[in-house]
Structures are given as C-alpha cells and as structure tokens.
Design an enzyme around this catalytic site. Structure first.
Site, PDB file in Angstrom:
ATOM      1  CG  ASP A 190      -2.076   0.923   1.135  1.00 30.11           C
ATOM      2  OD1 ASP A 190      -2.287   1.499   0.047  1.00 30.11           O
ATOM      3  OD2 ASP A 190      -2.786   1.102   2.138  1.00 30.11           O
ATOM      4  CG  HIS A 208       0.105   2.067  -9.444  1.00 29.13           C
ATOM      5  ND1 HIS A 208      -0.140   1.710  -8.132  1.00 29.13           N
ATOM      6  CD2 HIS A 208      -0.976   2.786  -9.838  1.00 29.13           C
ATOM      7  CE1 HIS A 208      -1.319   2.197  -7.760  1.00 29.13           C
ATOM      8  NE2 HIS A 208      -1.846   2.868  -8.777  1.00 29.13           N
ATOM      9  CG  LEU A 214       9.065 -17.208  -3.420  1.00 29.75           C
ATOM     10  CD1 LEU A 214       8.919 -17.218  -1.898  1.00 29.75           C
ATOM     11  CD2 LEU A 214       9.370 -15.795  -3.905  1.00 29.75           C
TER      12      LEU A 214
END
Ligand code: FPP
Length: 225
Positions: A12, A29, A123
């Site tokens: 955020d 962004h 991962l």
C-alpha cells in the site's frame, strides 16, 4: 525458512509516494512493480516458500478507468519482462482471485507464466488478482455445496484459492494503514501481523529482513499456553 513458510504482504502507498514527489499516481505503481521484483527475489534467496502479494483487489475496479487500465498493462508487462527473473531464481508463479474478469489477453499471459514456471521449486510467488477474501470464501462454499461433501474446515480449505498452500505465518502491510481490507481472512487466522509506515515504493529487502528478525522473536502459541 523453517518457521516462516508463507509471507503475505498488503502493498500500500503507491499513490501517496507519487503525490509526495509531485508525480502522477501511476508512477507510484511503476516503482511499486520494481519493488515487487526486489522483494520477491529477496524472499527466494532467504528460503521463504510462499510470498503472496495483494496486487489488485475486488474493490480496485472502482478506481478511475485510466488507473485500472494502467494497472492491467503494468501487470502484463511485468509478467512478460520478469519471466527471466522467475526462471533465473527458480520461482514458480501462481495467483489467487477470480481471473474471469480480466481480458482474455491478460488471462492468457497469466496462464502461460504459470505454465512456464510450474516446475520451479524455490519460492512460489502468489499474486492476489481481483482478489477479495469474502469472494474467495463464497466461491469455495459454492463449490463445496455443489460437491455434496460434508462441511468441515478441511473441506472449505480444499476449495479455497490457496488450496495446498501453507497457511500464512506473517502478514505485512505498508503505508501506515492498520487494517486487513478483505485480504486472506481465512488464511491469516494465526498470522503475526506487522504494520510499517513505509510506503510500498520505499520498502526494501533490508526493512523486510528487520521485520523477519522481529517475527523470529515473537512467541506463537496458536491459542495454547
Ligand atoms: C496500493 O497503492 C497498491 C495497489 C492498489 C496495487 C499494487 C500494485 C503494485 C505494487 C504495482 C503493480 C504490481 C505488479 C505485480 C506488477 P495505492 O494506490 O492504494 O496507494 P495510496 O493508498 O497511497 O493511494
């Protein structure tokens, strides 16, 4: 990492970061997407097994059309550009959320990235896309009812988007907001939560390392003594 298999992050503060710098929101962004890559490769390097990132919520469609379109394009470009990062670092790409609302082209990009990385074993990076926990739980219950199985916690879990993933051990939210915003409500039942003031575009592997150290010092009792 033995006691930290699954890290989830609510990314955020992209908009505020851009505003502070006198830039348009979308620049936040863009920088945020770079941080996604840095944090993902860091998590792979320290042996975290699952990293789930809240990239687009079921509520984000309410944003101005131009911003939504920008985020869609950014995601498509990210997946195209970062395929080499996934392969080089042995990272598997997965998603949670209802993908049916995305364009056919984006759905195709998502599917092909999953396919290309499905045998990678370090991962698993999970992007939450058009994701909302209530929506996920509702879809799971609909599937469960249709299957005719007996309702149980395990049966619900089996129909969640996260079926087969370990439960979330640690949740981080950046940008100083202290709320969960409909993110992984089922999976964070016993997660340790961390809230940092840092805006997502300023978040670094160094700060994450510090939070992980703090996580290691917390005692997890799961309701026991
Ligand atoms: C929150 O910032 C962030 C989002 C709504 C989307 C997260 C997207 C990224 C990190 C970039 C793209 C990701 C990928 C995987 C390519 P905000 O816009 O809510 O910030 P604000 O609260 O300061 O306005």
């Amino acid at each position: 990492m033995e006691n930290l298999k699954h890290l989830a992050i609510i990314m955020d503060g992209n908009g505020r970061w851009a505003k502070e710098k006198g830039l348009t929101r979308v620049k936040g962004h863009e920088k945020g997407a770079e941080v996604v890559r840095e944090i993902t490769t860091y998590c792979a390097s320290v042996g975290i097994e699952y990293l789930t990132l809240y990239a687009f919520s079921t509520e984000n469609w309410k944003r101005p059309k131009a911003e939504v379109e920008f985020l869609m394009k950014l995601l498509d470009k990210y997946l195209e550009r970062e395929l080499t990062t996934y392969q080089k670092n042995n990272i598997r790409f997965e998603t949670i959320g209802d993908l049916s609302r995305f364009s056919k082209a984006l759905q195709k990009r998502i599917a092909s990235t999953k396919e290309a990385t499905k045998t990678n074993t370090a991962l698993t990076q999970v992007l939450a896309l058009n994701y909302g926990a209530r929506d996920e739980i509702t879809r799971a219950v609909v599937k469960l009812c249709a299957s005719g199985e007996t309702v149980s916690e395990a049966a619900i879990e089996k129909h969640l988007d996260t079926a087969g993933f370990p439960e979330v051990d640690m949740l981080v939210r950046t940008s100083g907001e202290v709320r969960i915003s409909n993110f992984m409500l089922w999976q964070i039942a016993y997660a340790e939560c961390f809230f940092t003031e840092t805006l997502w575009p300023d978040f670094t592997p160094e700060e994450l390392a510090k939070l992980i150290e703090e996580y290691g010092q917390r005692e997890r009792r799961y309701g026991g003594l």
